[in-house]
Enzyme design. Structure first.
Site, PDB file in Angstrom:
ATOM      1  N   GLU A 126       0.656  -1.054  -0.169  1.00 37.64           N
ATOM      2  CA  GLU A 126       0.318   0.057   0.283  1.00 37.64           C
ATOM      3  C   GLU A 126       1.041   1.606   0.045  1.00 37.64           C
ATOM      4  OE1 GLU A 126      -4.281   1.488   0.569  1.00 37.64           O
ATOM      5  OE2 GLU A 126      -3.393   0.700   2.905  1.00 37.64           O
ATOM      6  N   THR A 181      -4.244  10.647   0.312  1.00 36.04           N
ATOM      7  CA  THR A 181      -4.487   9.854   1.454  1.00 36.04           C
ATOM      8  C   THR A 181      -3.238  10.860   2.740  1.00 36.04           C
ATOM      9  OG1 THR A 181      -5.693   7.847   0.537  1.00 36.04           O
ATOM     10  CG2 THR A 181      -3.903   7.726   3.224  1.00 36.04           C
TER      11      THR A 181
HETATM   12  N1  HSE Z   1      -6.556   4.990   8.605  1.00 33.66           N
HETATM   13  C1  HSE Z   1      -6.406   5.589   7.495  1.00 33.66           C
HETATM   14  C2  HSE Z   1      -6.382   7.600   7.394  1.00 33.66           C
HETATM   15  C3  HSE Z   1      -7.009   5.174   5.938  1.00 33.66           C
HETATM   16  O1  HSE Z   1      -8.181   7.803   7.345  1.00 33.66           O
HETATM   17  O2  HSE Z   1      -5.586   8.283   6.475  1.00 33.66           O
HETATM   18  C4  HSE Z   1      -6.310   5.599   4.947  1.00 33.66           C
HETATM   19  O3  HSE Z   1      -7.445   5.099   4.176  1.00 33.66           O
END
Ligand code: HSE
Length: 307
Positions: A126, A181
């Protein structure tokens, strides 16, 4: 001798409100499919999608590259990618491909890896798209159901969700930044207020209890996040309205799905889920944004597709 394996992995929602980077839930909204085939040499990616085909920059490619090296596999591998999970909308798209690739590699070379190792290899893949490793989405996609992730060392616990749990997801038709992200993680405060931390901890504990007791109402009503959601919601136009509309329409709890911009409402099968979905659409419409709504339920994890 088996020379080709196809694995299908589900989409997932991460965080479930207070469980940032810790909670994940596999959902049957979308699926990615990866077929690994032994070839003479190298790693070749075949896909019709607009995604990187250099193994280093492709989630499935990076998983295969790392596993090939780790287990000293001499074969070359062709990776065929069929994407169903929309990329960049908080539905665990990169994780779905990474999970399917790790499970397929394990099967193709009969490695019989344990669940934590599979999640670890998928999580490392990922990195190709998210920049950093977080295991919440990949753990859900590999194992299915609700997962709790502990790191250093990695330990993933899976709990089977209640059978009546349902989610309404609204995926807004907006342009998301390229490294979404990474951008969304940059919006989170470095320091956390103690009251907010106490609130999130209690809600997170109740979510776990809700899954253990198969109590969808307890799960849904504990989807309350005082830390990450307030810091990220400005990135989703109409979020406040989408959330309040869904709650008014009967949802137990509403939050951002993963790093967004999709919004997820938690409910159960006896509720009017179309009403909740339409209310969410109207919330986005208030900002002139169209959205796709999906009613879904928890999913099983990555599975081998016997052809
Ligand atoms: N836990 C991660 C975030 C998930 O919230 O940044 C991202 O897909």
């Amino acid at each position: 001798m088996v020379s080709s394996i196809t694995v299908k992995a589900p989409s997932s929602t991460a965080n479930l409100g207070p469980g940032f980077d810790v909670f994940g839930l596999a959902i049957d909204a979308f699926f990615d499919e990866i077929t690994l085939t032994k070839i003479k040499k190298g790693i070749r990616i075949i896909t019709d999608e607009d995604i990187p085909t250099n193994p280093e920059n492709n989630t499935a490619g990076l998983v295969v590259k790392n596993m090939k090296k780790k287990f000293r596999v001499n074969n070359g591998i062709e990776i065929k990618i069929k994407k169903g999970i929309p990329a960049g909308f908080g539905m665990g798209s990169s994780a779905g491909s990474a999970a399917a690739a790790a499970v397929a590699f394990d099967k193709l070379f009969k490695l019989k890896l344990d669940k934590n190792s599979l999640v670890e290899f998928a999580g490392n893949g990922e990195k190709a798209s998210a920049g950093t490793i977080h295991y919440d989405n990949v753990a859900a996609s590999v194992l299915g159901g609700f997962v709790i992730v502990k790191t250093n060392p990695l330990n993933v616990i899976k709990i089977n969700p209640p059978t009546d749990l349902r989610m309404c997801i609204a995926v807004p038709k907006i342009t998301v930044p390229k490294k979404k992200t990474k951008v969304a993680r940059g919006a989170i405060p470095k320091n956390v207020n103690l009251n907010d931390s106490v609130s999130n901890l209690s809600n997170a504990a109740l979510i776990v209890v809700g899954f253990m007791k198969k109590d969808s109402e307890l799960i849904g009503k504990s989807i309350v996040d005082s830390i990450v959601e307030p810091a990220r919601q400005h990135m989703i136009p109409g979020f406040v309205k989408v959330k309040s509309n869904a709650l008014k329409a009967g949802a137990y709890g509403v939050t951002i799905s993963g790093a967004g911009p999709s919004v997820i409402a938690f409910s159960k099968n006896s509720f009017d889920l179309n009403k909740i979905s339409s209310a969410m659409s109207r919330g986005f419409k208030s900002k002139n944004i169209d959205c796709q709504t999906i009613i879904c339920k928890p999913s099983k994890g990555a599975i081998h597709q016997k052809k």
